[in-house]
Design a protein around this motif. Structure first.
Motif, PDB file in Angstrom:
ATOM      1  N   GLY A   1      29.778  49.624 -15.009  1.00 23.81           N
ATOM      2  CA  GLY A   1      31.018  48.852 -14.968  1.00 23.81           C
ATOM      3  C   GLY A   1      31.456  48.336 -16.323  1.00 23.81           C
ATOM      4  N   GLU A   2      30.507  48.204 -17.250  1.00 26.87           N
ATOM      5  CA  GLU A   2      30.854  47.744 -18.586  1.00 26.87           C
ATOM      6  C   GLU A   2      31.204  48.937 -19.479  1.00 26.87           C
ATOM      7  OE1 GLU A   2      28.114  45.013 -20.341  1.00 26.87           O
ATOM      8  OE2 GLU A   2      27.876  43.843 -18.499  1.00 26.87           O
ATOM      9  N   THR A   3      31.860  48.646 -20.592  1.00 28.47           N
ATOM     10  CA  THR A   3      32.189  49.689 -21.568  1.00 28.47           C
ATOM     11  C   THR A   3      31.690  49.266 -22.941  1.00 28.47           C
ATOM     12  OG1 THR A   3      34.366  48.733 -22.083  1.00 28.47           O
ATOM     13  CG2 THR A   3      34.273  50.380 -20.321  1.00 28.47           C
ATOM     14  N   ARG A   4      31.305  50.245 -23.725  1.00 27.98           N
ATOM     15  CA  ARG A   4      30.955  49.994 -25.121  1.00 27.98           C
ATOM     16  C   ARG A   4      31.763  50.960 -25.979  1.00 27.98           C
ATOM     17  NH1 ARG A   4      24.956  50.672 -26.030  1.00 27.98           N
ATOM     18  NH2 ARG A   4      25.533  52.884 -26.224  1.00 27.98           N
ATOM     19  N   THR A   5      32.479  50.418 -26.953  1.00 24.27           N
ATOM     20  CA  THR A   5      33.437  51.203 -27.733  1.00 24.27           C
ATOM     21  C   THR A   5      33.293  50.894 -29.209  1.00 24.27           C
ATOM     22  OG1 THR A   5      34.980  50.921 -25.872  1.00 24.27           O
ATOM     23  CG2 THR A   5      35.864  51.865 -27.899  1.00 24.27           C
ATOM     24  N   LEU A   6      33.322  51.920 -30.030  1.00 28.48           N
ATOM     25  CA  LEU A   6      33.420  51.742 -31.478  1.00 28.48           C
ATOM     26  C   LEU A   6      34.897  51.610 -31.828  1.00 28.48           C
ATOM     27  CD1 LEU A   6      30.841  54.417 -32.723  1.00 28.48           C
ATOM     28  CD2 LEU A   6      30.493  51.949 -32.459  1.00 28.48           C
ATOM     29  N   VAL A   7      35.264  50.474 -32.430  1.00 26.04           N
ATOM     30  CA  VAL A   7      36.660  50.199 -32.799  1.00 26.04           C
ATOM     31  C   VAL A   7      36.717  50.147 -34.319  1.00 26.04           C
ATOM     32  CG1 VAL A   7      38.615  48.635 -32.553  1.00 26.04           C
ATOM     33  CG2 VAL A   7      36.964  48.880 -30.674  1.00 26.04           C
ATOM     34  N   ALA A   8      37.329  51.160 -34.927  1.00 30.57           N
ATOM     35  CA  ALA A   8      37.383  51.283 -36.386  1.00 30.57           C
ATOM     36  C   ALA A   8      38.785  50.953 -36.879  1.00 30.57           C
ATOM     37  CB  ALA A   8      36.987  52.685 -36.821  1.00 30.57           C
ATOM     38  N   VAL A   9      38.928  49.839 -37.584  1.00 35.63           N
ATOM     39  CA  VAL A   9      40.213  49.374 -38.101  1.00 35.63           C
ATOM     40  C   VAL A   9      40.319  49.753 -39.575  1.00 35.63           C
ATOM     41  CG1 VAL A   9      41.621  47.336 -38.587  1.00 35.63           C
ATOM     42  CG2 VAL A   9      40.279  47.456 -36.473  1.00 35.63           C
ATOM     43  N   TYR A  10      41.474  50.273 -39.982  1.00 31.63           N
ATOM     44  CA  TYR A  10      41.667  50.574 -41.405  1.00 31.63           C
ATOM     45  C   TYR A  10      42.995  50.008 -41.888  1.00 31.63           C
ATOM     46  CZ  TYR A  10      44.317  54.655 -39.639  1.00 31.63           C
ATOM     47  OH  TYR A  10      45.196  55.491 -38.992  1.00 31.63           O
ATOM     48  N   GLY A  11      43.034  49.743 -43.210  1.00 33.40           N
ATOM     49  CA  GLY A  11      44.200  49.094 -43.802  1.00 33.40           C
ATOM     50  C   GLY A  11      44.972  50.012 -44.724  1.00 33.40           C
ATOM     51  N   PRO A  12      45.936  49.453 -45.460  1.00 31.18           N
ATOM     52  CA  PRO A  12      46.722  50.246 -46.416  1.00 31.18           C
ATOM     53  C   PRO A  12      45.822  50.866 -47.484  1.00 31.18           C
ATOM     54  CG  PRO A  12      47.747  48.096 -46.037  1.00 31.18           C
ATOM     55  CD  PRO A  12      46.386  48.047 -45.408  1.00 31.18           C
TER      56      PRO A  12
ATOM     57  N   ALA B   1      56.778  54.287 -45.898  1.00 33.75           N
ATOM     58  CA  ALA B   1      56.087  53.281 -45.094  1.00 33.75           C
ATOM     59  C   ALA B   1      54.657  53.121 -45.581  1.00 33.75           C
ATOM     60  CB  ALA B   1      56.095  53.666 -43.613  1.00 33.75           C
ATOM     61  N   THR B   2      54.088  51.953 -45.265  1.00 29.85           N
ATOM     62  CA  THR B   2      52.668  51.683 -45.456  1.00 29.85           C
ATOM     63  C   THR B   2      52.026  51.659 -44.068  1.00 29.85           C
ATOM     64  OG1 THR B   2      53.064  50.388 -47.449  1.00 29.85           O
ATOM     65  CG2 THR B   2      51.003  49.989 -46.299  1.00 29.85           C
ATOM     66  N   TRP B   3      50.778  52.128 -43.989  1.00 33.70           N
ATOM     67  CA  TRP B   3      50.147  52.299 -42.680  1.00 33.70           C
ATOM     68  C   TRP B   3      48.868  51.491 -42.546  1.00 33.70           C
ATOM     69  CZ3 TRP B   3      52.159  55.364 -38.710  1.00 33.70           C
ATOM     70  CH2 TRP B   3      53.264  56.149 -39.062  1.00 33.70           C
ATOM     71  N   VAL B   4      48.676  50.939 -41.363  1.00 30.20           N
ATOM     72  CA  VAL B   4      47.379  50.456 -40.911  1.00 30.20           C
ATOM     73  C   VAL B   4      47.062  51.236 -39.639  1.00 30.20           C
ATOM     74  CG1 VAL B   4      47.637  48.166 -41.904  1.00 30.20           C
ATOM     75  CG2 VAL B   4      48.443  48.587 -39.574  1.00 30.20           C
ATOM     76  N   GLY B   5      45.820  51.173 -39.178  1.00 27.98           N
ATOM     77  CA  GLY B   5      45.516  51.952 -37.987  1.00 27.98           C
ATOM     78  C   GLY B   5      44.176  51.608 -37.383  1.00 27.98           C
ATOM     79  N   VAL B   6      43.891  52.267 -36.249  1.00 29.91           N
ATOM     80  CA  VAL B   6      42.638  52.024 -35.537  1.00 29.91           C
ATOM     81  C   VAL B   6      42.220  53.293 -34.796  1.00 29.91           C
ATOM     82  CG1 VAL B   6      43.882  51.106 -33.518  1.00 29.91           C
ATOM     83  CG2 VAL B   6      41.469  50.542 -33.851  1.00 29.91           C
TER      84      VAL B   6
ATOM     85  N   LEU C   1      57.449  47.160 -44.302  1.00 33.06           N
ATOM     86  CA  LEU C   1      57.576  48.475 -43.669  1.00 33.06           C
ATOM     87  C   LEU C   1      56.180  49.008 -43.332  1.00 33.06           C
ATOM     88  CD1 LEU C   1      60.310  50.062 -45.969  1.00 33.06           C
ATOM     89  CD2 LEU C   1      60.623  49.016 -43.724  1.00 33.06           C
ATOM     90  N   THR C   2      55.407  48.221 -42.594  1.00 36.00           N
ATOM     91  CA  THR C   2      54.055  48.605 -42.217  1.00 36.00           C
ATOM     92  C   THR C   2      54.064  49.197 -40.809  1.00 36.00           C
ATOM     93  OG1 THR C   2      53.060  46.909 -43.627  1.00 36.00           O
ATOM     94  CG2 THR C   2      51.697  47.793 -41.853  1.00 36.00           C
ATOM     95  N   GLU C   3      53.568  50.431 -40.703  1.00 38.60           N
ATOM     96  CA  GLU C   3      53.512  51.135 -39.424  1.00 38.60           C
ATOM     97  C   GLU C   3      52.071  51.162 -38.914  1.00 38.60           C
ATOM     98  OE1 GLU C   3      56.140  52.040 -37.913  1.00 38.60           O
ATOM     99  OE2 GLU C   3      57.663  52.010 -39.494  1.00 38.60           O
ATOM    100  N   VAL C   4      51.916  51.447 -37.613  1.00 38.85           N
ATOM    101  CA  VAL C   4      50.596  51.470 -36.989  1.00 38.85           C
ATOM    102  C   VAL C   4      50.291  52.868 -36.460  1.00 38.85           C
ATOM    103  CG1 VAL C   4      49.146  50.547 -35.147  1.00 38.85           C
ATOM    104  CG2 VAL C   4      50.782  49.051 -36.311  1.00 38.85           C
ATOM    105  N   ALA C   5      49.158  53.429 -36.890  1.00 35.42           N
ATOM    106  CA  ALA C   5      48.652  54.692 -36.336  1.00 35.42           C
ATOM    107  C   ALA C   5      47.449  54.359 -35.459  1.00 35.42           C
ATOM    108  CB  ALA C   5      48.248  55.643 -37.462  1.00 35.42           C
TER     109      ALA C   5
END
Length: 588
Positions: A499-510, A430-435, A565-569
């Motif tokens: 009440g608000e949220t601040r989040t670091l969202v790190a996306v990565y690719g194959p 498989a190939t993976w992408v993730g966050v 065949l791309t999976e998500v982590a």
């Protein structure tokens, strides 16, 4: 003089020849149609009987399981026989229809191989490894059955791993609906079996030594709170030191992150970690689980523990709060502080109610430590080992348990599994992408956070593309600013309104792929960048009011892009995100 027509006898011969060919073609079509229906029925029977086999093994009906295994072998062999003759193989070269015949033959061959080479060793291991009779005596586990099961599980693991690679390579989407269902059912069964047997084999190999068969061991257990999300699950809260000696497990010391003040000089962390989080993980124990890979975080947690309390440790085990829910479902209710927790309310207690009921942070720490001790004690003295193993297996499958070992041979094996907590590696499987998600609100607002993912692959303008979309939502109540405790909302403590949220969202690719489109809600914005094991990482800082959502979209091209065949982590969250898959839309 000739009128250009063939002689009468030639015309008769040509007509006879064409007629014969048409008859033969019709016979061949009828032949493969009948055999195709038969093969499809046999494959569906394999899938149905596999489910029955799983039930029989779980119920310890091994005699019944052996009978079911024989049926599976018979159906698989018949499916392979029906799809292996020369006529069938010839139809695999027919345009459009060919992939249907290839897919059914290949999945039939896989089913036959698995039934012949994997089922027997699995049943042999099951006979010796009875979860209902593992020798649990108080907090002691008999390690001998695990050692005995290692060899047969190893044989089955090898067969199933190879079968899974072959099964995933089959493009079921290119087949007609009835065949697609049959191929998909068998492939799902192979995938489930490969995951389970692989986990059991790893446990059978590692557990004896890690639980002190060759001498006493000690481990730091770090409890992660998903209400303040970190890369590997959540911020570290309660901690404990446990020892294991020849299967006997004891809790010898409890602690919390308040025992680990901010360091004057940060621990040395990787370039990737510094790029994404500056020195925060190196300065604070609670931020060490921000580190993307537990292969790096584990030894640093051990280092901080030994600096504070002395001695040495043999490893680190990190679990998140949802593991508590799975364990309590197996052990029954557990009491700590003013609470009695069961599987229905434990998450609400540990990630929400405790902050309203107990405003003082030091008292909260004490109750969290008491909860951790109570959960560990309940698990170690469980009278339902089969249910306990099921809970641990489910937690492992969801990525909620991460283990680092100071022993090189053990760590090498752990690092190649989900338990090792490393980012996945792209391969033929498989190939993976993730966050990765990391909270910077400073409260416990991620109890209300949810995520959803979408993956699309295809070709645009001759270039293979993988598109990965991440949607992040703050589902806190509209009146969160006033209705929730300050310890949850962290009103302005780190620059985020209540009440608000601040989040670091790190996306990565194959691995090796290049991002060519990066936007948030259709607009480009500045992002942090890093590289992990050949993967480009793009990190957004996202701030949301109650009820708000945002969607980050990244298109990747180059190596690994466009692989169906791309999976998500992803970071383990309280609620498992939905993943949708589709073909690329080049116009969007």
């Amino acid at each position: 003089m000739s009128d250009g027509r063939l002689p009468r006898h030639h015309r008769r011969w040509l007509g006879w020849t064409i007629g014969t060919l048409v008859v033969l073609l019709l016979v061949a079509i009828g032949w493969v149609a009948v055999r195709g229906i038969g093969a499809t029925n046999e494959l569906q029977a394999v899938a149905e009987n596999t489910s029955e086999l799983k039930t029989a093994v779980a119920a310890r009906d091994l005699d019944g399981a052996e009978l079911v295994a024989d049926r599976i072998a018979g159906h698989a062999a018949e499916a392979a026989d029906l799809t292996s003759d020369p006529i069938w193989r010839g139809f695999e070269f027919v345009p459009f229809l060919g992939p249907n015949f290839s897919a059914v033959r290949e999945i039939a061959e896989i089913a036959e191989t698995v039934s012949a080479d994997a089922l027997t060793p699995v049943l042999d291991a099951a006979e010796g490894l009875d979860p209902a009779d593992l020798g649990f005596t108080g907090t002691t586990i008999d390690l001998a059955p695990f050692a005995d099961a290692a060899a047969p599980l190893g044989r089955a693991d090898e067969t199933l791993s190879d079968a899974l690679i072959r099964a995933r390579a089959i493009d079921a989407g290119a087949t007609l609906p009835p065949l697609e269902d049959a191929v998909g059912e068998v492939r799902d069964a192979v995938e489930e079996a490969a995951t389970l047997v692989g986990t059991l084999h790893g446990a059978a190999v590692l557990l004896p030594s890690m639980l002190g068969a060759d001498g006493p061991r000690s481990y730091v257990v770090a409890m992660q709170n998903n209400a303040e999300v970190r890369s590997s699950g959540g911020i570290i809260g309660a901690m404990a030191l446990i020892t294991a000696d020849n299967g006997t497990i004891r809790i010898v010391h409890n602690a919390s992150t308040s025992d680990f003040p901010r360091r004057e000089v940060p621990l040395e962390t990787s370039e990737t970690t510094v790029s994404l989080f500056d020195d925060q993980p190196g300065l604070y124990m609670q931020n060490l689980t921000s580190i993307p890979e537990f292969t790096e975080a584990g030894p640093l947690i051990a280092e901080r523990w030994t600096q504070r309390f002395g001695g040495s440790v043999d490893g680190v085990i990190a679990v998140d709060t949802v593991v508590a829910q799975h364990l309590i479902a197996a052990t029954g209710p557990v009491s700590f502080g003013p609470f009695t927790a069961d599987a229905d309310n434990v998450l609400s207690i540990l990630m929400s109610e405790i902050y309203s009921a107990i405003p003082d942070s030091e008292t909260q720490d004490a109750v969290f430590a008491e909860a951790s001790s109570a959960l560990l004690a309940a698990a170690l003295s469980s009278g339902e080992p089969q249910a306990l193993l099921g809970a641990l297996s489910q937690s492992s499958d969801e990525g909620r348990v991460r283990i680092w070992s100071a022993h090189e041979d053990e760590q090498t094996r752990l690092a190649s599994t989900a338990l090792g907590g490393a980012l996945p590696t792209d391969d033929d499987d498989a190939t993976w992408v993730g966050v990765l998600f990391n909270d910077t609100t400073g409260g416990k607002m991620d109890y209300y956070a949810d995520a959803a993912f979408a993956v699309a692959t295809g070709v645009c303008a001759g270039e293979k593309i993988t598109r990965f979309q991440v949607t992040w939502t703050n589902n806190a109540p509209a009146d969160a600013a006033t209705a929730l405790p300050e310890y949850v909302t962290a009103p302005g403590w780190y620059g985020v309104p209540a009440g608000e949220t601040r989040t670091l969202v790190a996306v990565y690719g194959p691995q090796g792929a290049t991002p060519v489109r990066i936007d948030r809600d259709g607009t480009e914005e500045q992002v942090q960048t890093a590289v992990i094991e050949g993967r480009t990482v793009l990190q957004h800082s996202v701030q949301l009011a109650p009820g708000e959502s945002t969607t980050i979209t990244v298109d990747f091209t180059g190596d690994g892009a466009g692989d169906r065949l791309t999976e998500v982590a992803h970071t383990p969250l309280i609620r498992t995100p939905e993943v949708t898959r589709e073909s690329i839309d080049c116009g969007s």
